[in-house]
Design a protein around this motif. Structure first.
Motif, PDB file in Angstrom:
ATOM      1  N   PHE A  15       3.119  15.715  -5.691  1.00 49.56           N
ATOM      2  CA  PHE A  15       3.344  17.104  -6.090  1.00 49.56           C
ATOM      3  C   PHE A  15       4.534  17.677  -5.332  1.00 49.56           C
ATOM      4  CE2 PHE A  15      -1.195  16.379  -6.679  1.00 49.56           C
ATOM      5  CZ  PHE A  15      -1.435  16.914  -7.938  1.00 49.56           C
ATOM      6  N   PRO A  16       5.329  18.521  -5.979  1.00 48.14           N
ATOM      7  CA  PRO A  16       6.428  19.172  -5.261  1.00 48.14           C
ATOM      8  C   PRO A  16       5.893  20.104  -4.183  1.00 48.14           C
ATOM      9  CG  PRO A  16       6.186  20.090  -7.471  1.00 48.14           C
ATOM     10  CD  PRO A  16       5.288  18.899  -7.404  1.00 48.14           C
ATOM     11  N   SER A  17       6.687  20.312  -3.165  1.00 49.40           N
ATOM     12  CA  SER A  17       6.238  21.064  -1.986  1.00 49.40           C
ATOM     13  C   SER A  17       5.824  22.489  -2.335  1.00 49.40           C
ATOM     14  CB  SER A  17       7.333  21.071  -0.912  1.00 49.40           C
ATOM     15  OG  SER A  17       8.547  21.575  -1.433  1.00 49.40           O
ATOM     16  N   GLU A  18       6.485  23.108  -3.328  1.00 51.27           N
ATOM     17  CA  GLU A  18       6.112  24.482  -3.673  1.00 51.27           C
ATOM     18  C   GLU A  18       4.699  24.551  -4.247  1.00 51.27           C
ATOM     19  OE1 GLU A  18       9.209  23.200  -6.856  1.00 51.27           O
ATOM     20  OE2 GLU A  18       8.846  22.924  -4.703  1.00 51.27           O
ATOM     21  N   HIS A  19       4.280  23.482  -4.951  1.00 51.22           N
ATOM     22  CA  HIS A  19       2.923  23.460  -5.497  1.00 51.22           C
ATOM     23  C   HIS A  19       1.902  23.246  -4.374  1.00 51.22           C
ATOM     24  CE1 HIS A  19      -0.203  23.164  -8.481  1.00 51.22           C
ATOM     25  NE2 HIS A  19      -0.573  21.976  -8.025  1.00 51.22           N
ATOM     26  N   LEU A  20       2.196  22.366  -3.453  1.00 48.82           N
ATOM     27  CA  LEU A  20       1.306  22.154  -2.302  1.00 48.82           C
ATOM     28  C   LEU A  20       1.165  23.450  -1.512  1.00 48.82           C
ATOM     29  CD1 LEU A  20       2.543  18.653  -1.030  1.00 48.82           C
ATOM     30  CD2 LEU A  20       0.652  19.161  -2.588  1.00 48.82           C
ATOM     31  N   ALA A  21       2.277  24.170  -1.377  1.00 46.72           N
ATOM     32  CA  ALA A  21       2.258  25.438  -0.639  1.00 46.72           C
ATOM     33  C   ALA A  21       1.333  26.439  -1.311  1.00 46.72           C
ATOM     34  CB  ALA A  21       3.672  25.998  -0.536  1.00 46.72           C
ATOM     35  N   LYS A  22       1.406  26.497  -2.622  1.00 46.84           N
ATOM     36  CA  LYS A  22       0.568  27.446  -3.368  1.00 46.84           C
ATOM     37  C   LYS A  22      -0.914  27.175  -3.131  1.00 46.84           C
ATOM     38  CE  LYS A  22      -0.358  28.981  -8.101  1.00 46.84           C
ATOM     39  NZ  LYS A  22      -0.075  28.726  -9.543  1.00 46.84           N
ATOM     40  N   VAL A  23      -1.282  25.891  -3.091  1.00 50.20           N
ATOM     41  CA  VAL A  23      -2.694  25.524  -2.941  1.00 50.20           C
ATOM     42  C   VAL A  23      -3.259  25.960  -1.594  1.00 50.20           C
ATOM     43  CG1 VAL A  23      -4.333  23.581  -2.836  1.00 50.20           C
ATOM     44  CG2 VAL A  23      -2.511  23.592  -4.572  1.00 50.20           C
ATOM     45  N   ILE A  24      -2.456  25.872  -0.543  1.00 52.74           N
ATOM     46  CA  ILE A  24      -2.983  26.187   0.799  1.00 52.74           C
ATOM     47  C   ILE A  24      -2.489  27.545   1.311  1.00 52.74           C
ATOM     48  CG2 ILE A  24      -3.289  23.766   1.408  1.00 52.74           C
ATOM     49  CD1 ILE A  24      -0.758  23.959   3.130  1.00 52.74           C
ATOM     50  N   GLY A  25      -1.897  28.351   0.435  1.00 58.35           N
ATOM     51  CA  GLY A  25      -1.492  29.694   0.834  1.00 58.35           C
ATOM     52  C   GLY A  25      -0.332  29.724   1.795  1.00 58.35           C
ATOM     53  N   ALA A  26       0.629  28.850   1.568  1.00 63.36           N
ATOM     54  CA  ALA A  26       1.810  28.781   2.435  1.00 63.36           C
ATOM     55  C   ALA A  26       3.056  29.023   1.597  1.00 63.36           C
ATOM     56  CB  ALA A  26       1.883  27.412   3.113  1.00 63.36           C
ATOM     57  N   THR A  27       4.180  29.096   2.259  1.00 63.05           N
ATOM     58  CA  THR A  27       5.453  29.118   1.547  1.00 63.05           C
ATOM     59  C   THR A  27       5.988  27.698   1.462  1.00 63.05           C
ATOM     60  OG1 THR A  27       6.770  29.384   3.560  1.00 63.05           O
ATOM     61  CG2 THR A  27       5.965  31.404   2.486  1.00 63.05           C
ATOM     62  N   LYS A  28       6.926  27.506   0.574  1.00 66.49           N
ATOM     63  CA  LYS A  28       7.557  26.192   0.431  1.00 66.49           C
ATOM     64  C   LYS A  28       8.171  25.746   1.749  1.00 66.49           C
ATOM     65  CE  LYS A  28      11.046  23.882  -2.510  1.00 66.49           C
ATOM     66  NZ  LYS A  28      12.097  23.553  -1.532  1.00 66.49           N
ATOM     67  N   SER A  29       8.843  26.647   2.437  1.00 66.29           N
ATOM     68  CA  SER A  29       9.504  26.285   3.695  1.00 66.29           C
ATOM     69  C   SER A  29       8.482  25.940   4.777  1.00 66.29           C
ATOM     70  CB  SER A  29      10.413  27.425   4.160  1.00 66.29           C
ATOM     71  OG  SER A  29       9.667  28.605   4.380  1.00 66.29           O
ATOM     72  N   GLN A  30       7.325  26.606   4.766  1.00 68.27           N
ATOM     73  CA  GLN A  30       6.286  26.284   5.763  1.00 68.27           C
ATOM     74  C   GLN A  30       5.732  24.875   5.541  1.00 68.27           C
ATOM     75  OE1 GLN A  30       3.819  29.721   5.020  1.00 68.27           O
ATOM     76  NE2 GLN A  30       4.468  30.755   6.910  1.00 68.27           N
ATOM     77  N   VAL A  31       5.499  24.512   4.296  1.00 72.17           N
ATOM     78  CA  VAL A  31       5.019  23.156   3.989  1.00 72.17           C
ATOM     79  C   VAL A  31       6.081  22.134   4.369  1.00 72.17           C
ATOM     80  CG1 VAL A  31       4.526  21.573   2.078  1.00 72.17           C
ATOM     81  CG2 VAL A  31       3.337  23.757   2.222  1.00 72.17           C
ATOM     82  N   GLU A  32       7.330  22.425   4.054  1.00 71.54           N
ATOM     83  CA  GLU A  32       8.403  21.479   4.387  1.00 71.54           C
ATOM     84  C   GLU A  32       8.597  21.363   5.889  1.00 71.54           C
ATOM     85  OE1 GLU A  32      11.603  22.990   2.045  1.00 71.54           O
ATOM     86  OE2 GLU A  32      10.967  21.895   0.235  1.00 71.54           O
TER      87      GLU A  32
END
Length: 827
Positions: free
Chosen positions: A34-51
């Motif tokens: 999954f792209p990082s922005e989708h992972l971020a959405k699932v755990i309530g984070a931003t794309k940059s936080q996941v990255e």
């Protein structure tokens, strides 16, 4: 929450200690999917936080493969089942509760594979790491940095990039033998039958022949010709005669299927001869095996859209099957999804589109001489809410579902008329394959022992009566529309021979009775007797129960069929085939009088060298010659293959076979199964999670005998590996070597998991444990490198990938974490 979803088991949870936090485990496991922005959405984070979390762990730049969501969703579910609660899992998949519940129930009883319960896990919410977690993450980053060396290995294939080989070009050209009929570009081809299907066969043949030999044959008559004739002198459409002389080759057959098989013979013979030339002769190829039905190697359950069926049954696969002698493909059919469900029409929404898509597939398959068969496991159970309106239909229950009792007139009418309607709407359908006693809850005896049945209509009936009745209703419905359609009743789990004889005696005589060919074979391992019910290659059939079933079928006038597994079984389903050709040849020759084969269940459908080698035996009554077949496929590598497979076959006989071991021990997951530092408390599930459940793995075997059998298997397999030769070619021999090594990785990892867990539980010596862990590292790295070269390793249609590449990298991190733990003890 949907009541049909498996219930959450309070307090049931596994902590994955090799990751500092659950959010990091989540990102790691889903990074390639999954792209990082989708992972971020699932755990309530931003794309940059996941990255940022990914960068702290040392993950490489993301290259998410979108195929995982459409073709590998079971892998995704399995990898997140112990991490995410339902709401986040649904958000990750971008489904809704009802669709998840449907997939868990109907996608090859996935909920059963997951243990029929949901681990009790909290929501994962993004948060910054603590200082101590950053320190642990630094260690994790160092491990991933080391893994970068592995990840830098050349990736020649991507997941899901399956390759289905049809005819292959002649590499080593030979000089034509004396008096040979030589084909050159002065030859043409035409059919006296001007049908569209004949035109397609000619078009395919011209392309295939040029690809194999370099010779382009003209489409139409020339001075010398290949001539195709259909006539009524044959007893079936596939039998054919090939007359080869200097100026013409005439192929005569009872139907277009036989003409196509004759053209395939010409192509394969050119490969075998080393060029476009033949001996002047007449070859009579009478069909000996009527049905050779396989399951698509890459079929995805789900809604039958044309897009889904195109990707599950691509033309390259259909052609490869035709060249491998397959003339049927089976797929699951759910009646209420393919006809209008009279009890609740909303459940059938879109059935017309599904039927239209199936008709398109039937037409595509016809081009390759292949019929489509539907596996029917009916009637499907319903949730309790369904029976508010229909309480009088309610039968037996299991896991919040209830049978639609088949002893009621309404359900009987639904079965008969529904199958009739489906047959009418699919005029080219080859037939139906039925299971009536299975993992799915259907009739009142399908999952409930006879003495426990409480249904007021069925409790005083015999189970065999109900089974025969269901099969009869399906048969009567189908044959009321098409009297020649095949209905194959599989006797799987029918009980003893009295059950079989009684059921068979009550069914219409046109029903083809199918038994598991190896059922009833007994084997002893150091005093422990085991019995084969199904899914065995290591213990060779045919078995006593199967032979008795065939005898009963013939006594009551039924045609027969054998259900076999020639490619693989749950002994190791993560490879396209298990390279134990001696055992396959013994099994095939033990069934030389069999008139129909179901070649595999959901596993074992790859159009492999085994399928290829067996294909000539379907048109021969002289038996199967393994050496001739190996020589035809492997050419100059025949000696290496014959010698190594003989050792693999000998070693594989040591597999500690028992049906529950087959289903729950780690050999299907191999190195993907984690090593747990502490007891998990979870019981191994059926082709789902092996966990650390040694008691479940060994089943009837005492620990010492179970360990010894795995040791003997691994040692014997190592002997075969030493005979393999290095090759720079990407051919069938290279694939054979990869598969043999992958099998070893799975077997050796199972042996390692067994020894590690036993030593862990008795607090064994750290030095012994470390030796096992270092070996497991080596095995996992070997398998990882193989997956970079071969997309088929680790894949099985009903389970998707047993492991992604990150799964194997996680296992290496898991083992390194354990090495750190036990090294500190050892020091």
């Amino acid at each position: 929450m949907n009541k049909s979803l498996p219930s959450v088991k309070k307090g049931a949870r596994i902590e994955f200690k090799h990751f500092p936090t659950a959010q990091q485990a989540f990102i790691f496991r889903n990074w390639e999917m999954f792209p990082s922005e989708h992972l971020a959405k699932v755990i309530g984070a931003t794309k940059s936080q996941v990255e940022e979390l990914a960068e702290l762990m040392g993950l490489p730049p993301q290259k998410a493969n979108g195929d995982w969501r459409s073709k590998g969703y079971i892998t995704i579910i399995r990898q997140n089942w112990h991490l995410l609660p339902y709401d986040q899992l649904i958000e990750l998949l971008e489904w809704d509760e009802d669709y998840l519940a449907y997939i868990l129930k109907e996608d090859d009883f996935l909920s059963h594979k997951l243990g029929n319960l949901k681990p009790d896990v909290p929501r994962i919410k993004y948060r910054p790491l603590t200082e101590s977690e950053k320190e642990e993450t630094h260690w994790l980053r160092e491990q991933i940095k080391e893994l970068s060396k592995l990840q830098e290995a050349p990736e020649t294939v991507k997941p899901f990039s399956f390759m289905f080989k049809g005819p292959q070009p002649v590499i080593n050209h030979n000089r034509p033998f004396e008096n040979a009929v030589v084909i050159d570009e002065d030859w043409g081809i035409y059919a006296n039958d001007k049908s569209s299907i004949a035109a397609l066969h000619i078009k395919d043949f011209i392309e295939d022949y040029k690809f194999v030999t370099g010779i382009k044959i003209a489409n139409g008559a020339k001075g010398k010709n290949i001539i195709l004739n259909c006539n009524n002198n044959f007893s079936d459409p596939e039998s054919h005669l090939i007359k080869i002389n200097k100026s013409e080759i005439i192929i005569e057959a009872g139907g277009h299927e036989g003409l196509y098989q004759g053209l395939i013979w010409l192509v394969k013979k050119a490969q075998e001869n080393g060029g476009a030339f033949y001996r002047p002769e007449t070859v009579n190829r009478d069909r000996k095996v009527e049905l050779r039905i396989a399951y698509s190697y890459c079929a995805v359950y789900g809604d039958y859209t044309e897009e889904l069926l195109d990707s599950s049954y691509p033309d390259s696969l259909l052609k490869s099957y035709a060249y491998s002698g397959v003339n049927g493909i089976w797929l699951q059919g759910i009646l209420y999804k393919l006809t209008e469900f009279p009890f609740d029409k909303s459940l059938s929404e879109g059935w017309e589109k599904r039927v239209a898509a199936l008709n398109t597939l039937i037409k595509r398959a016809e081009r390759y001489g292949i019929k489509i068969f539907l596996y029917i496991n009916e009637p499907r159970s319903m949730p309790e809410d369904f029976f508010i309106k229909y309480p009088h239909l309610k039968g037996e229950s299991e896991h919040s579902f209830w049978t639609m009792c088949t002893s009621t007139p309404e359900v009987q009418k639904y079965l008969k008329e529904g199958i009739a309607e489906l047959t009418r709407n699919l005029p080219g359908l080859g037939g139906y394959i039925t299971i009536t006693m299975s993992e799915n809850l259907t009739n009142c005896f399908s999952r409930t022992p006879a003495d426990k049945v409480t249904c007021p209509r069925c409790k005083n009936r015999k189970p065999y009566e109900v089974v025969a009745e269901v099969n009869s209703l399906i048969t009567e419905g189908a044959m009321s529309v098409n009297p020649d359609i095949e209905v194959i009743a599989w006797t799987w789990a029918w009980g003893d021979m009295d059950f079989v004889r009684n059921a068979v005696s009550l069914m219409p005589r046109k029903v083809r009775i199918m038994g598991v060919s190896e059922e009833g074979v007994k084997r002893e391992f150091d005093g422990v007797e085991t019995y084969v019910r199904d899914y065995s290659i290591s213990i060779v059939g045919p078995g006593k129960k199967y032979l008795g079933t065939m005898e009963a079928a013939r006594e009551f006038g039924h045609p027969t069929a054998a259900k076999v597994q020639f490619n693989n079984t749950w002994e190791c389903s993560a490879v396209p085939y298990i390279p134990v050709f001696d055992l396959i040849a013994e099994h095939r020759n033990g069934l030389k009088d069999t008139s129909a084969f179901l070649l595999d269940w959901t596993l074992g459908g790859y159009p492999s060298v085994i399928f290829n080698m067996l294909s000539d035996s379907y048109f021969s009554d002289t038996g199967f010659s393994l050496k001739d077949a190996v020589c035809r496929v492997f050419g100059g590598k025949t000696a290496s293959v014959m010698e190594s497979q003989r050792l693999f076959s000998k070693a594989f006989k040591e597999f500690p076979f028992y049906i529950s071991t087959l289903y729950v021990a780690p050999q299907n997951y191999g190195p993907a199964n984690l090593f747990y530092p502490d007891k998990t408390g979870f019981r191994a599930t059926m082709i789902g999670y092996p966990y650390d459940d040694v008691e479940g793995w060994r089943s009837i075997f005492p620990v010492e005998i179970f360990v010894n059998q795995w040791e003997k298997l691994c040692e014997g397999w190592e002997e075969g590996l030493r005979l393999l030769e290095e090759t720079d070619e990407d051919d069938e021999y290279a694939a054979y070597c990869r598969i043999a090594k992958a099998c070893y990785c799975h077997f050796k990892s199972t042996y390692n998991a067994l020894r590690f867990t036993l030593l862990r539980d008795k607090r064994g010596a750290a030095s012994e444990i470390l030796e096992i862990l270092y070996d497991e590292l080596s095995i996992t790295e070997m398998l990882y490198k193989i997956t970079l070269e071969d997309p088929h390793i680790g894949y099985e249609a009903s389970n998707h990938y047993y492991y992604s590449r990150n799964t194997l990298l996680e296992k290496i991190i898991n083992v390194q974490w354990l090495i750190k733990k036990y090294s500190s003890v050892y020091e």
